[in-house]
Design an enzyme around this catalytic site. Structure first.
Site, mmCIF file in Angstrom:
data_model
loop_
_atom_site.group_PDB
_atom_site.id
_atom_site.type_symbol
_atom_site.label_atom_id
_atom_site.label_comp_id
_atom_site.label_asym_id
_atom_site.label_seq_id
_atom_site.Cartn_x
_atom_site.Cartn_y
_atom_site.Cartn_z
ATOM 1 N N LYS A 41 0.839 -1.208 0.000
ATOM 2 C CA LYS A 41 0.000 0.000 0.000
ATOM 3 C C LYS A 41 0.871 1.253 0.000
ATOM 4 O O LYS A 41 0.624 2.212 -0.739
ATOM 5 C CB LYS A 41 -0.889 -0.038 1.251
ATOM 6 C CG LYS A 41 -2.162 0.734 1.124
ATOM 7 C CD LYS A 41 -3.120 0.417 2.260
ATOM 8 C CE LYS A 41 -4.084 -0.690 1.912
ATOM 9 N NZ LYS A 41 -5.140 -0.880 2.910
ATOM 10 N N GLU A 162 -17.370 7.320 1.469
ATOM 11 C CA GLU A 162 -16.618 6.818 0.317
ATOM 12 C C GLU A 162 -17.327 7.289 -0.946
ATOM 13 O O GLU A 162 -18.550 7.329 -1.013
ATOM 14 C CB GLU A 162 -16.525 5.293 0.357
ATOM 15 C CG GLU A 162 -15.485 4.832 1.357
ATOM 16 C CD GLU A 162 -15.457 3.323 1.562
ATOM 17 O OE1 GLU A 162 -15.825 2.581 0.648
ATOM 18 O OE2 GLU A 162 -15.069 2.895 2.663
ATOM 19 N N LYS A 214 -20.060 9.553 16.511
ATOM 20 C CA LYS A 214 -19.871 8.780 15.277
ATOM 21 C C LYS A 214 -20.791 7.559 15.235
ATOM 22 O O LYS A 214 -21.505 7.334 14.251
ATOM 23 C CB LYS A 214 -18.407 8.341 15.163
ATOM 24 C CG LYS A 214 -18.119 7.420 14.009
ATOM 25 C CD LYS A 214 -18.340 8.097 12.668
ATOM 26 C CE LYS A 214 -18.291 7.092 11.534
ATOM 27 N NZ LYS A 214 -18.563 7.711 10.230
ATOM 28 N N PHE A 259 -31.415 8.992 2.498
ATOM 29 C CA PHE A 259 -31.351 7.691 3.171
ATOM 30 C C PHE A 259 -32.745 7.083 3.338
ATOM 31 O O PHE A 259 -32.999 6.302 4.232
ATOM 32 C CB PHE A 259 -30.629 7.795 4.531
ATOM 33 C CG PHE A 259 -29.146 7.618 4.387
ATOM 34 C CD1 PHE A 259 -28.420 8.458 3.560
ATOM 35 C CD2 PHE A 259 -28.468 6.612 5.045
ATOM 36 C CE1 PHE A 259 -27.063 8.295 3.393
ATOM 37 C CE2 PHE A 259 -27.106 6.428 4.881
ATOM 38 C CZ PHE A 259 -26.409 7.279 4.057
ATOM 39 N N GLY A 263 -34.714 -0.549 -0.871
ATOM 40 C CA GLY A 263 -33.957 -1.423 -1.764
ATOM 41 C C GLY A 263 -33.253 -2.515 -0.986
ATOM 42 O O GLY A 263 -33.731 -2.961 0.058
ATOM 43 N N GLY A 267 -24.562 -1.863 3.447
ATOM 44 C CA GLY A 267 -23.436 -2.773 3.634
ATOM 45 C C GLY A 267 -22.200 -1.921 3.803
ATOM 46 O O GLY A 267 -22.290 -0.786 4.268
ATOM 47 N N CYS A 270 -18.540 0.147 7.189
ATOM 48 C CA CYS A 270 -18.894 0.971 8.359
ATOM 49 C C CYS A 270 -20.230 0.591 8.991
ATOM 50 O O CYS A 270 -20.243 0.041 10.086
ATOM 51 C CB CYS A 270 -18.861 2.450 7.976
ATOM 52 S SG CYS A 270 -17.177 3.047 7.669
ATOM 53 N N LYS A 273 -20.858 -3.093 10.703
ATOM 54 C CA LYS A 273 -20.006 -3.415 11.865
ATOM 55 C C LYS A 273 -20.169 -2.368 12.961
ATOM 56 O O LYS A 273 -20.057 -2.690 14.144
ATOM 57 C CB LYS A 273 -18.545 -3.606 11.444
ATOM 58 C CG LYS A 273 -17.847 -2.403 10.822
ATOM 59 C CD LYS A 273 -16.816 -1.771 11.727
ATOM 60 C CE LYS A 273 -16.058 -0.663 11.008
ATOM 61 N NZ LYS A 273 -15.567 0.381 11.877
ATOM 62 N N ARG A 340 -16.522 -4.644 1.179
ATOM 63 C CA ARG A 340 -16.719 -5.164 2.538
ATOM 64 C C ARG A 340 -18.227 -5.265 2.829
ATOM 65 O O ARG A 340 -18.960 -4.312 2.633
ATOM 66 C CB ARG A 340 -16.034 -4.249 3.563
ATOM 67 C CG ARG A 340 -14.510 -4.342 3.475
ATOM 68 C CD ARG A 340 -13.828 -3.391 4.439
ATOM 69 N NE ARG A 340 -13.914 -2.009 3.985
ATOM 70 C CZ ARG A 340 -13.302 -0.995 4.585
ATOM 71 N NH1 ARG A 340 -12.583 -1.197 5.676
ATOM 72 N NH2 ARG A 340 -13.412 0.241 4.119
HETATM 73 N N1 LIG Z 1 -14.001 3.996 4.950
HETATM 74 C C1 LIG Z 1 -14.770 4.987 5.352
HETATM 75 O O1 LIG Z 1 -15.535 5.557 4.587
HETATM 76 C C2 LIG Z 1 -14.733 5.464 6.779
HETATM 77 C C3 LIG Z 1 -15.464 6.597 7.142
HETATM 78 C C4 LIG Z 1 -15.444 7.024 8.465
HETATM 79 C C5 LIG Z 1 -14.743 6.297 9.407
HETATM 80 N N2 LIG Z 1 -14.070 5.169 9.043
HETATM 81 C C6 LIG Z 1 -13.349 4.433 10.063
HETATM 82 O O2 LIG Z 1 -11.963 4.614 9.820
HETATM 83 C C7 LIG Z 1 -11.220 3.467 10.209
HETATM 84 C C8 LIG Z 1 -10.415 2.950 9.042
HETATM 85 O O3 LIG Z 1 -11.314 2.541 8.038
HETATM 86 P P1 LIG Z 1 -10.835 2.267 6.544
HETATM 87 O O4 LIG Z 1 -12.066 2.106 5.746
HETATM 88 O O5 LIG Z 1 -9.837 3.299 6.141
HETATM 89 O O6 LIG Z 1 -10.102 0.864 6.732
HETATM 90 P P2 LIG Z 1 -8.976 0.201 5.801
HETATM 91 O O7 LIG Z 1 -8.982 -1.240 6.136
HETATM 92 O O8 LIG Z 1 -9.166 0.636 4.393
HETATM 93 O O9 LIG Z 1 -7.615 0.863 6.312
HETATM 94 C C9 LIG Z 1 -6.992 0.564 7.525
HETATM 95 C C10 LIG Z 1 -5.488 0.613 7.309
HETATM 96 O O10 LIG Z 1 -4.814 0.512 8.558
HETATM 97 C C11 LIG Z 1 -3.615 -0.215 8.339
HETATM 98 N N3 LIG Z 1 -3.103 -0.711 9.626
HETATM 99 C C12 LIG Z 1 -3.567 -1.750 10.383
HETATM 100 N N4 LIG Z 1 -2.837 -1.871 11.499
HETATM 101 C C13 LIG Z 1 -1.893 -0.887 11.465
HETATM 102 C C14 LIG Z 1 -0.864 -0.473 12.367
HETATM 103 N N5 LIG Z 1 -0.663 -1.092 13.516
HETATM 104 N N6 LIG Z 1 -0.103 0.578 12.010
HETATM 105 C C15 LIG Z 1 -0.305 1.214 10.845
HETATM 106 N N7 LIG Z 1 -1.259 0.886 9.951
HETATM 107 C C16 LIG Z 1 -2.073 -0.141 10.272
HETATM 108 C C17 LIG Z 1 -4.027 -1.295 7.371
HETATM 109 O O11 LIG Z 1 -2.916 -1.870 6.712
HETATM 110 C C18 LIG Z 1 -4.943 -0.512 6.436
HETATM 111 O O12 LIG Z 1 -4.245 0.037 5.339
HETATM 112 C C19 LIG Z 1 -12.272 2.465 10.734
HETATM 113 O O13 LIG Z 1 -12.384 2.635 12.117
HETATM 114 C C20 LIG Z 1 -13.538 2.930 10.046
HETATM 115 O O14 LIG Z 1 -14.694 2.550 10.747
HETATM 116 C C21 LIG Z 1 -14.030 4.743 7.749
#
Ligand SMILES: NC(=O)c1ccc[n+]([C@@H]2O[C@H](COP(=O)([O-])OP(=O)(O)OC[C@H]3O[C@@H](n4cnc5c(N)ncnc54)[C@H](O)[C@@H]3O)[C@@H](O)[C@H]2O)c1
Length: 443
Positions: A41, A162, A214, A259, A263, A267, A270, A273, A340
């Protein structure tokens, strides 16, 4: 000169949230170092490639790599030396053995960083965590860091969507920081200065309230989706039309139309879980009944998947065995390649397990889907996917599917039958072109 006095930022965990946050902080003028434990990555990001689909992010990434404000590393020591403020953006997925959140990535990030913090530092969590996590993390940081109490932690939950990640990070609808430390608040005000200047609300709360903002926002959104999907169930039984019902409800501005689209349901990485972890945490806090409605929200959502499969099975005479099925969509929502807990892929995999010969097409999520579900067939275009299909299921509402021409599809399918799992098509139009059209919650 001013830029040089600004805090230097590290972003720990560069997935969907962290990569977007890192690039956007650099876009706002900060020097940023992104860190992840996944070298592939980091190599991709450092080379200007976003390892997932997020519209507009690659331009921001490349621009800030080129101007030198943004760099990437796998080395915690480098991050600790470089940054005055560290954002924690690691994943918090559902545990495999329960509904609770898996906090091992948050713990591991803190354990890796803390022993390297030898000077006063601010750490700000952005990952979505169960209420109470931040207080434990703050104590752990202070205990493990050589700088001790001079390392302070705040929690600023992230609300980005996203598909709109860049816009939502640069111009969020609100910024929340949980902290009781004046220094953490000051640093957060500094990194949010341009947004505060634009009039974006900036709310300071205690740690617990920030964590709760959140998960309660996500619980509300999930509830709204499942509410209208429950109305879809009732509408189907009563012979009503949930689309007209939703439209009529939406004119009440206390309810609103967002919202409220019936449909296949929600999923992604976020909502599912987060509501489950919220229930698990409420249980631990002794207030399980307060959130027992979320169990129903989850159940309604899962039933939509089963109902979609039932409708498709009904259309082809009661069994999927050996029947050709086209599935349009693999991502959990359009404008993302995130699979996911994707309702579309769940439905596709279930139909395949029931003997259906399933071919999936998605504009962006094909590679990820193929890795997760090698048992399914994949096509590189919508027309290729629907070729010889006895039933077509539209399960992710990409614009390409919304705009599909029924006449063009008629030429290649074996039977003109479609299940519109997202209520994305005009039933009259499709029926007029000779299709058997079925949707959730409509006659
Ligand atoms: N995806 C979204 O739209 C979104 C929106 C709001 C909040 N969040 C929250 O943000 C957080 C991350 O979500 P995401 O979708 O980006 O997940 P993701 O799985 O895409 O990214 C998580 C990243 O953390 C890295 N990682 C894991 N352990 C690590 C460590 N010890 N040190 C450094 N890097 C490490 C992983 O390799 C991965 O790249 C979650 O808590 C999620 O609920 C996500």
């Amino acid at each position: 000169m001013v830029a040089q006095q600004r805090s230097k930022i590290s972003v720990i965990g560069t997935g969907y949230l962290g990569a977007t946050h890192a690039a956007c902080m650099a876009e706002l003028g900060f020097e940023v170092l992104g860190l992840d434990v996944d070298p592939a990555k980091i190599d991709a990001l450092a080379a200007g490639r976003v390892p997932f689909y997020e519209p507009g992010l690659e331009e921001v990434l490349v621009r800030n790599l080129e101007n030198g404000r943004l760099r990437f590393t796998t080395d915690y020591r480098e991050a600790a030396e470089f940054a005055d403020v560290h954002f924690i953006c690691v994943g918090t997925p559902q545990r495999s053995d329960s509904n609770a959140a898996d906090l091992s990535y948050v713990d591991s990030a803190i354990d890796s960083l803390a022993p390297l913090l030898t000077r006063p530092t601010v750490v700000i969590g952005k990952s979505t965590v169960p209420v109470g996590t931040a207080a434990v993390a703050a104590a752990r940081l202070a205990a493990l860091a050589p700088a001790g109490d001079a390392v302070e932690l705040g929690w600023s939950p992230e609300f980005l969507r996203e598909g709109f990640g860049v816009e939502d990070t640069l111009r969020p609808n609100r910024i929340v920081i949980g902290t009781t430390s004046p220094r953490v608040e000051e640093v957060m005000r500094e990194v949010s200065a341009s947004q505060i200047e634009q009039g974006i609300p900036f709310l300071v709360t205690d740690l617990q309230t920030a964590e709760l903002v959140k998960v309660s926002a996500n619980a509300f959104l999930a509830t709204k989706i499942s509410f209208i999907n429950a109305m879809a169930e009732v509408s189907e039984a009563a012979g009503a039309d949930v689309i007209k019902l939703a439209k009529a409800l939406s004119y009440d501005d206390r309810i609103g139309g967002k919202f409220l689209g019936p449909g296949l349901g929600f999923g992604g990485g976020c909502l599912p879980k987060d509501i489950r972890a919220f229930m698990a945490r409420a249980d631990e806090l002794g207030v399980e009944p307060a959130l027992s409605f979320l169990r129903e929200v989850d159940a309604i959502n899962q039933r939509r998947r089963a109902r979609t499969i039932d409708i498709a099975r009904g259309l082809i005479g009661g069994s999927f065995a050996g029947r050709t099925v086209a599935v349009l969509g693999a991502a959990f929502k359009p404008n993302s390649d995130d699979i996911r807990d994707s309702p579309a892929l769940d439905v596709a995999a279930t139909i395949a397990s029931l003997g259906g010969v399933v071919t999936v097409y998605d504009p962006e999520a094909l590679e990820k889907a193929r890795r997760a579900h090698p048992e399914l067939g994949y096509a590189h275009s919508m027309l290729e996917a629907v070729r010889d299909a006895e039933v077509v299921l539209l399960l992710t509402e990409w614009a390409e599917f919304r705009d599909a021409d029924p006449d063009e599809l008629s030429k290649v399918v074996r039977e003109c039958r479609i299940v519109d799992g997202r209520n994305a098509l005009d039933p009259e139009h499709w029926r007029a072109r000779g299709w058997i059209y079925r949707a959730l919650g409509r006659p």
